[in-house]
Design an enzyme around this catalytic site. Structure first.
Site, PDB file in Angstrom:
ATOM      1  CB  SER A  12      84.889 -30.146  -7.486  1.00 50.04           C
ATOM      2  OG  SER A  12      85.501 -28.880  -7.509  1.00 50.04           O
TER       3      SER A  12
HETATM    4  N1  LIG Z   1      87.036 -20.909 -10.456  1.00 52.01           N
HETATM    5  C1  LIG Z   1      86.238 -21.604  -9.490  1.00 52.01           C
HETATM    6  C2  LIG Z   1      85.602 -22.825 -10.139  1.00 52.01           C
HETATM    7  C3  LIG Z   1      84.480 -23.383  -9.286  1.00 52.01           C
HETATM    8  C4  LIG Z   1      83.653 -24.374 -10.057  1.00 52.01           C
HETATM    9  O1  LIG Z   1      83.478 -24.250 -11.279  1.00 52.01           O
HETATM   10  N2  LIG Z   1      83.144 -25.373  -9.358  1.00 52.01           N
HETATM   11  C5  LIG Z   1      82.336 -26.342 -10.043  1.00 52.01           C
HETATM   12  C6  LIG Z   1      82.855 -27.735  -9.748  1.00 52.01           C
HETATM   13  S1  LIG Z   1      84.447 -27.970 -10.444  1.00 52.01           S
HETATM   14  C7  LIG Z   1      80.910 -26.250  -9.521  1.00 52.01           C
HETATM   15  O2  LIG Z   1      80.685 -26.055  -8.357  1.00 52.01           O
HETATM   16  N3  LIG Z   1      79.948 -26.419 -10.419  1.00 52.01           N
HETATM   17  C8  LIG Z   1      78.557 -26.420 -10.075  1.00 52.01           C
HETATM   18  C9  LIG Z   1      77.806 -25.254 -10.625  1.00 52.01           C
HETATM   19  O3  LIG Z   1      78.443 -24.295 -11.108  1.00 52.01           O
HETATM   20  O4  LIG Z   1      76.597 -25.285 -10.571  1.00 52.01           O
HETATM   21  C10 LIG Z   1      87.108 -22.035  -8.302  1.00 52.01           C
HETATM   22  O5  LIG Z   1      88.311 -22.161  -8.472  1.00 52.01           O
HETATM   23  O6  LIG Z   1      86.572 -22.199  -7.206  1.00 52.01           O
END
Ligand SMILES: N[C@@H](CCC(=O)N[C@@H](CS)C(=O)NCC(=O)O)C(=O)O
Length: 216
Positions: A12
């Protein structure tokens, strides 16, 4: 003695952005891997910590925070030895914030719009409109880097660690930045930041996962 834990998944970009900020600031941090490919973020114990179930998530002695750029600001304010990474001067800090918002609201969004459908929705090619959209955002980044050596100043800040994490993901997919010479120069400098190699390893995994689904 403080116990600082980062729930992290190296693939990520946002997660790598928060870790890069911690590495830059030089604060020891315990890494807890949350494997998103195995949906570990949906486990009850993690949901209790972060109901939004995303990485990165920081736990600083039971103070829990998510959003990578908010984490970077917090770490720099609380643990930075000086104010290099997140200046205290109001106007210098405002420029860092502007670049962080640029990443969060524009650059990262354009990169995600390209990669998410390929990774998870069965898309096999990148539409020209999405390519043009990202390239127009990259031309702004290239302009920021015309004036200063780093994205917000002549020294690196948490805007660089955040934007570098985003950029390394799309570069690992094979994005052509030959028409953005300032970005090319800056990326070379970013590769010397603390934690850069660790970031590159995660970005490579991201790039491989995307490339494997693109029709040649
Ligand atoms: N805007 C957030 C984005 C966080 C995000 O979307 N993380 C994703 C991975 S890139 C995640 O954990 N996805 C799993 C989910 O939402 O279930 C940041 O900058 O921390």
């Amino acid at each position: 003695m403080s116990s600082l834990k980062l729930y992290h998944f190296p693939v990520s970009g946002p997660s790598r952005g928060a870790l890069l900020a911690a590495r830059a600031i030089g604060i020891p941090i315990q890494i807890e891997i949350v494997n998103l490919f195995k949906k570990e973020q949906l486990q009850e114990s993690f949901l209790k910590l972060n109901p939004q179930h995303c990485v990165p998530t920081l736990d600083d002695n039971n103070f829990v925070l998510w959003e990578s750029r908010a984490i970077a600001c917090y770490l720099a304010d609380k643990y930075g030895k000086d104010d290099q990474w997140y200046p205290k001067d109001l106007q210098k800090r405002a420029v860092v914030n502007q670049r962080l918002y640029f990443d969060s609201a524009s650059l990262y969004v354009k990169i995600r719009a390209i990669c998410f459908p390929i990774l998870f929705l069965g898309e096999t090619e990148i539409k020209q409109s999405l390519k043009d959209d990202l390239n127009s955002t990259l031309s702004f980044l290239n302009q920021f880097l015309e004036k200063t050596k780093w994205v917000a100043a002549d020294h690196p800040t948490i805007a660089d660690t955040s934007i570098y994490a985003s950029m390394s993901s799309i570069l690992a997919v094979g994005w052509d930045i030959s028409s953005f010479p300032n970005i090319q120069r800056w990326i070379k400098d970013c590769l010397l930041l603390p934690g850069a190699q660790e970031n590159e390893d995660g970005a490579r995994s991201f790039g491989d996962a995307v490339k494997k689904n693109i029709k040649q």
